[in-house]
Design a protein around this motif. Structure first.
Motif, short mmCIF file in Angstrom:
data_model
loop_
_atom_site.label_atom_id
_atom_site.label_comp_id
_atom_site.label_asym_id
_atom_site.label_seq_id
_atom_site.Cartn_x
_atom_site.Cartn_y
_atom_site.Cartn_z
N LEU A 46 0.82 -1.20 0.00
CA LEU A 46 0.00 0.00 0.00
C LEU A 46 0.86 1.26 0.00
CD1 LEU A 46 -2.85 1.29 0.27
CD2 LEU A 46 -2.58 1.10 2.75
N ASN A 47 0.48 2.21 -0.84
CA ASN A 47 1.08 3.54 -0.90
C ASN A 47 2.53 3.55 -1.38
OD1 ASN A 47 -1.26 4.84 -0.08
ND2 ASN A 47 -0.76 4.65 2.09
N VAL A 48 2.95 2.46 -2.04
CA VAL A 48 4.25 2.47 -2.70
C VAL A 48 4.02 2.16 -4.17
CG1 VAL A 48 5.67 2.05 -0.67
CG2 VAL A 48 4.72 0.10 -1.89
N SER A 49 4.92 1.45 -4.82
CA SER A 49 4.79 1.13 -6.24
C SER A 49 5.62 -0.10 -6.54
CB SER A 49 5.26 2.30 -7.11
OG SER A 49 6.66 2.49 -6.95
N SER A 50 5.49 -0.60 -7.76
CA SER A 50 6.30 -1.76 -8.14
C SER A 50 7.78 -1.42 -8.11
CB SER A 50 5.88 -2.26 -9.53
OG SER A 50 6.04 -1.23 -10.51
N PHE A 51 8.14 -0.20 -8.50
CA PHE A 51 9.55 0.19 -8.48
C PHE A 51 10.09 0.25 -7.06
CE2 PHE A 51 12.63 3.74 -8.04
CZ PHE A 51 13.72 3.08 -8.58
N ILE A 52 9.38 0.91 -6.16
CA ILE A 52 9.85 1.04 -4.78
C ILE A 52 9.92 -0.33 -4.10
CG2 ILE A 52 9.25 1.94 -2.50
CD1 ILE A 52 8.08 4.40 -3.98
N ASN A 53 8.87 -1.13 -4.25
CA ASN A 53 8.79 -2.41 -3.55
C ASN A 53 9.75 -3.45 -4.14
OD1 ASN A 53 5.82 -3.74 -1.98
ND2 ASN A 53 7.85 -4.61 -1.92
N TRP A 54 9.83 -3.48 -5.46
CA TRP A 54 10.55 -4.58 -6.12
C TRP A 54 11.77 -4.13 -6.92
CZ3 TRP A 54 8.62 -8.56 -3.83
CH2 TRP A 54 7.25 -8.65 -3.55
N GLY A 55 11.74 -2.93 -7.47
CA GLY A 55 12.88 -2.45 -8.25
C GLY A 55 14.01 -1.94 -7.39
N ALA A 56 13.69 -1.01 -6.48
CA ALA A 56 14.71 -0.41 -5.63
C ALA A 56 15.34 -1.41 -4.68
CB ALA A 56 14.12 0.76 -4.84
N THR A 57 14.64 -2.49 -4.38
CA THR A 57 15.17 -3.52 -3.50
C THR A 57 16.01 -4.56 -4.24
OG1 THR A 57 13.12 -4.78 -3.74
CG2 THR A 57 13.27 -3.29 -1.85
N GLY A 58 16.05 -4.47 -5.57
CA GLY A 58 16.86 -5.39 -6.37
C GLY A 58 16.18 -6.69 -6.72
N ILE A 59 14.91 -6.84 -6.34
CA ILE A 59 14.24 -8.12 -6.56
C ILE A 59 13.88 -8.35 -8.02
CG2 ILE A 59 12.12 -9.41 -6.04
CD1 ILE A 59 12.39 -8.46 -3.16
N ILE A 60 13.46 -7.30 -8.73
CA ILE A 60 13.17 -7.46 -10.16
C ILE A 60 14.41 -7.94 -10.90
CG2 ILE A 60 12.60 -6.25 -12.29
CD1 ILE A 60 10.67 -4.52 -10.71
N LYS A 61 15.53 -7.28 -10.66
CA LYS A 61 16.78 -7.65 -11.34
C LYS A 61 17.18 -9.08 -10.98
CE LYS A 61 21.62 -6.24 -11.87
NZ LYS A 61 22.65 -5.24 -11.47
N LEU A 62 17.02 -9.45 -9.72
CA LEU A 62 17.38 -10.80 -9.27
C LEU A 62 16.54 -11.86 -9.97
CD1 LEU A 62 18.89 -12.65 -7.17
CD2 LEU A 62 16.91 -12.25 -5.67
N LEU A 63 15.23 -11.68 -9.96
CA LEU A 63 14.34 -12.70 -10.52
C LEU A 63 14.38 -12.73 -12.04
CD1 LEU A 63 11.18 -12.33 -8.22
CD2 LEU A 63 13.19 -13.81 -7.92
#
Length: 241
Positions: A46-63
């Motif tokens: 809630l109140n974030v985005s796909s980039f903040i939750n998954w991009g900035a944490t490196g999870i998109i790049k990892l997966l």
């Protein structure tokens, strides 16, 4: 669940990477696709985005090293439209995922959600498990129908830089019953911070009802920062691989 960014990260500009979108019932739903392989849908809090939750944490790049990662901005968030109409939220958020999958020609995917995204993922598994390879519920689990916790969610106000209040007011549309939880036949993993209050409210009851679902606790982690921890990323990657 709060307006804070995952892991206490400072407010970041939306990623410069180009996002695509699809119009669903008059609402623009934004998403990004990275990588190739089995599809994985990522749903943010809630109140974030796909980039903040998954991009900035490196999870998109990892997966994306081994999977086709589809990171969706839920309505009211990120680059997606932010309608005030309550009908754009609740169960419609689940149907928006189906709309994105259909738009991309993806028949089945792993459905991964964090916080609010975890509630949406749980409802997706109830309504559309024929489209799910598996489910991962990050720091969230069972939002029960007619529960005190549901009424608490519905009273969360809208924020100036967050989702409209109608997003929270529609939470009843993605709550699930005991019978619905028991109806899910696809494999599910739950990952939760060891110090997350959501563990007792939403995860423990689900783990008790579904002992066949894998439960992983992330040490030294609460609700906001669990997604940033190596143990969270390792558990997610190992599950998908």
């Amino acid at each position: 669940m709060t307006a804070l960014l995952a892991g206490g990260l400072p407010l970041l500009a939306i990623s410069a990477a180009r996002a695509d979108s699809v119009n669903i019932k008059g609402v623009k739903i934004s998403y990004t696709v990275q990588g190739t392989g089995t599809s994985v849908v990522l749903l943010h809090g809630l109140n974030v985005s796909s980039f903040i939750n998954w991009g900035a944490t490196g999870i998109i790049k990892l997966l994306a090293q081994n999977h086709q990662v589809i990171a969706i901005d839920l309505p009211g968030h990120g680059r997606s439209d932010k309608p005030k109409d309550i009908s754009a939220y609740g169960r419609q958020m689940v149907e928006d995922i189906i709309g994105v999958l259909d738009h991309l020609g993806v028949q089945k995917a792993h459905i991964v959600g964090y916080s609010l995204g975890g509630v949406v993922a749980m409802k997706f598994l109830v309504l559309h498990q024929d489209r799910a390879l598996s489910g991962v519920l990050g720091d969230m689990g069972w939002l029960k129908t007619d529960s005190v916790s549901l009424r608490g969610w519905e009273k969360i106000p809208g924020y100036r830089f967050g989702a409209p209040a109608s997003c929270q007011q529609a939470m009843g549309g993605i709550a699930v019953t005991r019978e619905e939880v028991l109806s899910v036949q696809v494999p599910v993993e739950m990952i939760v911070g060891a110090q997350d209050p959501a563990k007792l409210l939403f995860v423990a009851p689900l783990a008790s009802l579904r002992p066949d679902w894998l439960l992983v606790e992330v040490p030294n982690a609460g609700h906001i920062n669990a997604v940033t921890k190596p143990e969270f990323k390792d558990a997610l990657q190992q599950w998908l691989d």
